[in-house]
Design a protein around this motif. Structure first.
Motif, PDB file in Angstrom:
ATOM      1  N   LYS A 218      14.272  27.240  57.984  1.00 57.02           N
ATOM      2  CA  LYS A 218      15.653  27.704  57.867  1.00 57.02           C
ATOM      3  C   LYS A 218      16.474  26.806  56.956  1.00 57.02           C
ATOM      4  O   LYS A 218      17.361  27.268  56.227  1.00 57.02           O
ATOM      5  CB  LYS A 218      16.298  27.778  59.248  1.00 57.02           C
ATOM      6  CG  LYS A 218      17.627  28.517  59.249  1.00 57.02           C
ATOM      7  CD  LYS A 218      18.019  28.965  60.633  1.00 57.02           C
ATOM      8  CE  LYS A 218      19.233  29.881  60.576  1.00 57.02           C
ATOM      9  NZ  LYS A 218      19.592  30.409  61.914  1.00 57.02           N
ATOM     10  N   LYS A 223      17.329  31.235  56.265  1.00 57.10           N
ATOM     11  CA  LYS A 223      17.036  32.340  57.170  1.00 57.10           C
ATOM     12  C   LYS A 223      15.893  31.909  58.091  1.00 57.10           C
ATOM     13  O   LYS A 223      15.168  30.959  57.796  1.00 57.10           O
ATOM     14  CB  LYS A 223      16.659  33.608  56.406  1.00 57.10           C
ATOM     15  CG  LYS A 223      15.362  33.497  55.622  1.00 57.10           C
ATOM     16  CD  LYS A 223      15.022  34.789  54.910  1.00 57.10           C
ATOM     17  CE  LYS A 223      15.939  35.041  53.740  1.00 57.10           C
ATOM     18  NZ  LYS A 223      15.498  36.195  52.912  1.00 57.10           N
ATOM     19  N   ASP A 227      13.243  36.469  60.483  1.00 60.50           N
ATOM     20  CA  ASP A 227      14.066  37.282  59.584  1.00 60.50           C
ATOM     21  C   ASP A 227      13.242  37.661  58.348  1.00 60.50           C
ATOM     22  O   ASP A 227      13.310  38.808  57.875  1.00 60.50           O
ATOM     23  CB  ASP A 227      15.314  36.507  59.152  1.00 60.50           C
ATOM     24  CG  ASP A 227      16.388  36.506  60.232  1.00 60.50           C
ATOM     25  OD1 ASP A 227      16.326  37.376  61.117  1.00 60.50           O
ATOM     26  OD2 ASP A 227      17.273  35.628  60.180  1.00 60.50           O
TER      27      ASP A 227
END
Length: 298
Positions: A218, A223, A227
């Motif tokens: 992340k 993200k 995701d």
């Protein structure tokens, strides 16, 4: 690590192929042959040995035998858009050269180049321009005429003063190491998205603790891992909706979903419409029959 077994027919000197696909899908691999990779269209990152570099349109790389390599497209190529990757590949072995390759003056520059390509060679833009027409002529030639033109192409490459050797002993920065982990995770997702994936299995693929991996991914992509997985699955579902007559339930299953409600919910969140509405939209735009290639890449 995958070892690819390349087959070259008895009536051919080398493999020469052209690919068009939405993105590169071949995982990190190696093989016993040399490989010349020319990216006509495409942007992303490549790992050659232990070196990580960006590539853009026109990238030209010679990869030596048993050198691990991977090409992965930028995130934009996994979105629902018209972007395509187009690349050309020539795979060959030393068997196409005279036995005394290192002793013949005519072939010494080529031999020196092949030795330097052990960990990869990048070539300059002027060289790429000079081989464009010749490459097309190699594709259409037959027999010894094709071999002689390929010798000519290798001679041009060997004479490129701007060629850059990609050394395996290069010191890898923290940023490059981070890029490599992200690439390996994304590559794992690309090749397993239609299966049941757990965070633990992803972490095992890169030898990291799950919690550490989540934070790391992340930090560098902004993200979560899941995701990215959802984006890959929905992108695949979009191609099936456009190019096949499968039902929504079948498409959900082929895209890695075991629950149709979950599929519909995530599709709506990303595409702002239901799957059948998305399919009808493309049919109305006369794009329903447009095939989006998913051929294997490098």
């Amino acid at each position: 690590m995958i070892r690819e077994n390349i087959l070259i027919g008895p009536d051919r000197f080398f493999n020469i192929r052209t690919f068009t696909s939405k993105y590169f899908t071949m995982p990190r691999h190696l093989h016993a042959e040399y490989e010349l990779v020319w990216i006509d269209q495409g942007k992303g990152k490549k790992t050659i040995g232990e070196v990580i570099k960006p590539f853009v349109d026109g990238d030209l790389t010679l990869i030596g035998p048993d050198c691990p390599h991977l090409f992965i497209s930028d995130d934009s190529y996994y979105a629902d858009n018209s972007l395509q990757c187009h690349w050309r590949v020539i795979q060959f072995s030393r068997n196409i050269f005279p036995t005394a390759l290192s002793e013949l003056n005519l072939f010494k520059p080529i031999n020196f180049m092949l030795e330097k390509s052990e960990y990869g060679l990048d070539f300059g833009s002027r060289t790429k321009e000079s081989i464009c027409t010749l490459y097309d002529r190699i594709e259409t030639a037959k027999g010894f005429n094709q071999l002689s033109r390929f010798y000519e192409l290798l001679a041009i490459l060997a004479g490129d003063p701007s060629a850059v050797q990609l050394k395996q002993t290069k010191n890898i920065t923290d940023q490059e190491m981070s890029d490599d982990i992200v690439i390996r995770v994304y590559n794992f997702l690309l090749h397993n998205f239609n299966r049941h994936i757990t965070l633990e299995s992803i972490a095992r693929s890169v030898n990291m603790h799950p919690t550490t991996l989540c934070s790391h991914y992340k930090k560098y992509t902004l993200k979560s891992i899941f995701d990215s997985l959802i984006e890959i699955r929905i992108s695949h579902a979009c191609r099936l909706l456009i190019n096949t007559g499968l039902s929504v339930t079948q498409i959900a299953y082929e895209s890695g979903y075991e629950n149709i409600s979950n599929f519909n919910r995530q599709f709506l969140r990303l595409k702002k419409m239901q799957p059948l509405a998305y399919k009808k939209l493309y049919q109305d735009l006369n794009l329903g029959k447009k095939e989006i290639s998913s051929e294997m890449s490098l």
